[in-house]
Motif scaffolding. Structure first.
Motif, mmCIF file in Angstrom:
data_model
loop_
_atom_site.group_PDB
_atom_site.id
_atom_site.type_symbol
_atom_site.label_atom_id
_atom_site.label_comp_id
_atom_site.label_asym_id
_atom_site.label_seq_id
_atom_site.Cartn_x
_atom_site.Cartn_y
_atom_site.Cartn_z
ATOM 1 N N ALA A 276 0.896 -1.282 0.022
ATOM 2 C CA ALA A 276 -0.139 -0.030 -0.101
ATOM 3 C C ALA A 276 0.787 1.295 0.005
ATOM 4 C CB ALA A 276 -0.951 0.005 1.236
ATOM 5 N N HIS A 277 1.756 1.400 0.930
ATOM 6 C CA HIS A 277 2.472 2.381 1.118
ATOM 7 C C HIS A 277 3.379 2.647 -0.248
ATOM 8 C CE1 HIS A 277 1.727 1.910 5.318
ATOM 9 N NE2 HIS A 277 1.489 3.573 5.174
ATOM 10 N N TYR A 278 3.589 1.810 -1.121
ATOM 11 C CA TYR A 278 4.497 1.956 -2.376
ATOM 12 C C TYR A 278 3.321 2.291 -3.500
ATOM 13 C CZ TYR A 278 6.007 1.226 -7.062
ATOM 14 O OH TYR A 278 6.557 1.327 -8.238
ATOM 15 N N SER A 279 2.203 1.387 -3.439
ATOM 16 C CA SER A 279 1.453 1.642 -4.587
ATOM 17 C C SER A 279 0.724 2.901 -4.604
ATOM 18 C CB SER A 279 0.289 0.499 -4.727
ATOM 19 O OG SER A 279 -0.366 0.427 -3.676
ATOM 20 N N MET A 280 0.353 3.382 -3.550
ATOM 21 C CA MET A 280 -0.355 4.719 -3.538
ATOM 22 C C MET A 280 0.593 6.019 -3.628
ATOM 23 S SD MET A 280 -3.364 4.411 -0.566
ATOM 24 C CE MET A 280 -2.752 3.261 0.452
ATOM 25 N N THR A 281 1.835 5.669 -3.409
ATOM 26 C CA THR A 281 2.661 6.835 -3.560
ATOM 27 C C THR A 281 3.226 6.729 -4.931
ATOM 28 O OG1 THR A 281 3.975 6.345 -1.599
ATOM 29 C CG2 THR A 281 5.058 7.569 -3.009
ATOM 30 N N ILE A 282 3.279 5.624 -5.882
ATOM 31 C CA ILE A 282 3.549 5.654 -7.255
ATOM 32 C C ILE A 282 2.065 6.086 -8.084
ATOM 33 C CG2 ILE A 282 2.782 3.146 -7.517
ATOM 34 C CD1 ILE A 282 5.805 4.936 -9.199
ATOM 35 N N ALA A 283 1.151 5.599 -7.386
ATOM 36 C CA ALA A 283 -0.272 6.256 -8.117
ATOM 37 C C ALA A 283 -0.104 7.840 -8.182
ATOM 38 C CB ALA A 283 -1.422 5.944 -7.217
ATOM 39 N N GLN A 284 0.449 8.321 -7.041
ATOM 40 C CA GLN A 284 0.526 9.762 -7.029
ATOM 41 C C GLN A 284 1.576 10.505 -8.028
ATOM 42 O OE1 GLN A 284 -1.602 11.761 -5.109
ATOM 43 N NE2 GLN A 284 -0.872 13.258 -6.660
ATOM 44 N N ALA A 285 2.538 9.554 -8.000
ATOM 45 C CA ALA A 285 3.725 10.036 -9.048
ATOM 46 C C ALA A 285 3.237 9.727 -10.703
ATOM 47 C CB ALA A 285 4.987 9.053 -8.758
ATOM 48 N N MET A 286 2.373 8.903 -10.759
ATOM 49 C CA MET A 286 1.993 8.650 -12.006
ATOM 50 C C MET A 286 0.982 9.842 -12.619
ATOM 51 S SD MET A 286 3.107 5.792 -13.762
ATOM 52 C CE MET A 286 4.160 4.685 -13.324
ATOM 53 N N THR A 287 0.317 10.369 -11.704
ATOM 54 C CA THR A 287 -0.790 11.503 -11.864
ATOM 55 C C THR A 287 -0.017 12.538 -12.216
ATOM 56 O OG1 THR A 287 -2.363 10.516 -10.729
ATOM 57 C CG2 THR A 287 -2.466 13.044 -10.896
ATOM 58 N N THR A 288 1.133 12.912 -11.328
ATOM 59 C CA THR A 288 1.955 14.146 -11.514
ATOM 60 C C THR A 288 2.861 13.846 -12.633
ATOM 61 O OG1 THR A 288 2.138 14.074 -9.180
ATOM 62 C CG2 THR A 288 3.511 15.562 -10.056
ATOM 63 N N TRP A 289 3.459 12.807 -12.819
ATOM 64 C CA TRP A 289 4.304 12.710 -14.117
ATOM 65 C C TRP A 289 3.502 12.740 -15.620
ATOM 66 C CZ3 TRP A 289 6.894 7.909 -11.441
ATOM 67 C CH2 TRP A 289 8.095 8.265 -10.752
ATOM 68 N N LYS A 290 2.358 12.403 -15.401
ATOM 69 C CA LYS A 290 1.476 12.196 -16.498
ATOM 70 C C LYS A 290 1.897 11.203 -17.701
ATOM 71 C CE LYS A 290 -0.407 16.979 -16.551
ATOM 72 N NZ LYS A 290 0.468 17.371 -15.379
ATOM 73 N N ASN A 291 2.756 11.469 -18.635
ATOM 74 C CA ASN A 291 3.189 10.367 -19.655
ATOM 75 C C ASN A 291 4.592 9.743 -19.471
ATOM 76 O OD1 ASN A 291 0.501 10.677 -21.190
ATOM 77 N ND2 ASN A 291 1.242 12.637 -21.929
ATOM 78 N N LYS A 292 5.415 10.731 -18.896
ATOM 79 C CA LYS A 292 6.810 10.120 -18.805
ATOM 80 C C LYS A 292 7.442 10.346 -17.410
ATOM 81 C CE LYS A 292 9.124 14.265 -20.658
ATOM 82 N NZ LYS A 292 10.149 14.680 -21.482
ATOM 83 N N ILE A 293 8.470 9.551 -16.912
ATOM 84 C CA ILE A 293 8.920 9.887 -15.679
ATOM 85 C C ILE A 293 9.850 11.187 -15.843
ATOM 86 C CG2 ILE A 293 10.493 8.765 -13.903
ATOM 87 C CD1 ILE A 293 9.578 6.170 -14.829
ATOM 88 N N ASP A 294 9.469 12.182 -14.902
ATOM 89 C CA ASP A 294 10.360 13.419 -15.057
ATOM 90 C C ASP A 294 10.713 13.689 -13.520
ATOM 91 O OD1 ASP A 294 11.113 15.854 -15.299
ATOM 92 O OD2 ASP A 294 9.605 16.482 -16.561
#
Length: 471
Positions: A57-75
């Motif tokens: 959970a503590h990983y998946s919800m953090t990466i979920a937030q990162a995915m929204t912030t990054w949008k299409n690429k890891i920046d």
């Protein structure tokens, strides 16, 4: 653990740089992912080396937030994730191992659940992991000028007590006392699940005699909804509710958690379902998410072999296609290639295991049999699947189960009679089968809870507004 190897010393320098410069520093405590860190920085990695994991959970919800912030690429300029567990010094490693060992034992054996309840009530702030993660957490965040977005209660409190401005995400519809610990600080901001959670927060702050201006703290506690990976949200749009006219078996995903929770219940369900899957033209297909746990994967395979049930192993080499500057790929049709009645998802590393679940499990499953946790239950329902819930792991999971039962998309799993329960829920009546209706209702939750599918967007908006307010 020994001192950091040569490659991790390189990732250490890069992580410090990205955290210092990023717009959204994300901090969590989920476990180690040394090898994926190396791969992310384009360094050689060992895909078979096992991670130490406390929590999906503590990983998946953090990466979920990162995915929204990054949008299409890891920046890294837009967002960067940091977990201090990756850089714990060798002299403090015993605290990490003890915490994982206790967690794994309690997670697997129901008789030890009382021990966890005592830890939750009296000892969470005294666990040995805190002394281990504090030095790297403070070292890596020392030069950060921006506010920090925290997805772990201990990390958030450590940072607040050391002068940082923190937006703490309370990911469940439940407020632990530890969230209130530093609530009087003007540098403490909170994202909460819903209005009821906000009211609970205010009641607890008053009860714990926190000297806060009620108007100001109301402004620092923002209702956002839960953080759900946008890739999971996207699969719901194409997922159709199962009916008898679908002309295919009902697809079920049975899952454990980061520490191997509910193993005894999972075993009981497997012993009932797998003989059915071994028959010609079975009514069900089953995918088991074993996470990073070899013992659970081996248990599934042993039971399947014992009853003659064919199975596929889903354990691709380095499935996390994460590279700085590269496009974020999503492959939601991979599971359509599975032909056996049983599939097992397993990978020794949490980032890769989570990616396999996102690419295979959520797009494929009609329903999830899982504990009602703040990651798996949200993700399952957001993907358009119904829920049958295993035993709760804490008070917050009671609240999550109650929420989804109120939305009529979840029921408690009848562990000892899972086959008759499934057959009953598949049976059509004048309103259609419960399973069909529950899957349809998952797509209408936003009519009653408009924040449920918008949590990561709302969190990002709240974070940006907080930054602007503090300038």
């Amino acid at each position: 653990m020994t001192t950091l190897d040569k490659l991790l010393r390189q990732t250490k320098k890069l992580d410090k740089k990205y955290l210092r410069k990023t717009k959204v520093p994300l901090v969590t405590v989920s476990g180690t992912y040394h090898e994926d860190l190396k791969g992310l920085h384009n360094l050689p990695e060992d895909d078979l080396k096992k991670d130490l994991v406390f929590s999906r959970a503590h990983y998946s919800m953090t990466i979920a937030q990162a995915m929204t912030t990054w949008k299409n690429k890891i920046d890294p300029k837009e967002a960067w994730i940091f977990d201090p567990t990756n850089y714990v010094h060798a002299k403090n490693w015993s605290g990490i191992k003890i915490t994982e060992l206790i967690g794994r034992l309690v997670a697997r054996y129901h008789a030890l659940k009382m021990l966890k309840n005592l830890v939750d009530k009296f000892g969470r702030q005294k666990m040995p992991i805190l002394a281990s993660i504090t030095p790297p957490l403070l070292h890596f965040t020392r030069e950060i000028k921006n506010p920090i977005l925290s997805f772990h209660i201990a990390a958030g409190n450590i940072l607040l007590e050391n002068g940082k401005t923190v937006m703490q995400v309370i990911t469940d519809p439940h407020v632990r006392d530890e969230y209130i610990t530093n609530s009087e600080k003007p540098t403490a901001f909170f994202c909460v699940f819903d209005e009821n959670t906000k009211e609970e927060f205010m009641r607890k702050a008053y009860k714990m005699d926190k000297k806060v201006d009620e108007t100001k703290i109301q402004q620092r506690v923002i209702v956002t909804g839960p953080p759900i990976d946008p890739r999971i949200l996207n699969v719901a749009e194409k997922k159709r509710a199962w009916t008898k006219a679908s002309n295919r078996p009902l697809r079920l995903c049975l899952t454990t958690g980061g520490l191997g929770t509910n193993k005894e219940e999972i075993e009981s369900i497997l012993k009932q379902l797998l003989p059915e899957l071994a028959k010609p033209n079975p009514k069900f297909q089953l995918m088991v998410y074993a996470g990073t746990h070899y013992d659970i994967k081996n248990m599934v395979i042993d039971i399947s072999r014992g009853c003659g049930c064919g199975y596929d192993e889903i354990s691709a080499y380095d499935p996390a296609e994460f590279e700085i500057g590269a496009k974020i790929n999503f492959h939601p049709t991979l599971a359509e290639k599975i032909t056996k009645p049983l599939a097992v998802i397993h990978h020794p590393q949490i980032i890769d295991a989570n990616e396999l679940l996102i690419h295979y499990g959520f797009p494929w499953a009609d329903g999830f049999i899982t504990k009602p946790s703040g990651d798996m239950a949200y993700d399952a329902v957001a993907s358009g699947a119904f829920l049958l819930t295993l035993s709760e792991w804490g008070e917050w999971e009671n609240n999550i189960r109650a929420k989804f039962m109120a939305h009529e998309v979840a029921r408690k799993a009848d562990i000892e009679n899972i086959l008759p329960q499934l057959e009953k829920l598949m049976r059509e009546n004048s309103h259609g089968a419960w399973i069909t209706e529950a899957m349809r209702k998952t797509k209408k939750i936003e009519n009653e809870d408009p924040n449920f599918r918008n949590g990561t967007k709302n969190i990002l908006k709240a974070f940006e507004e907080m930054k602007a307010q503090l300038k």
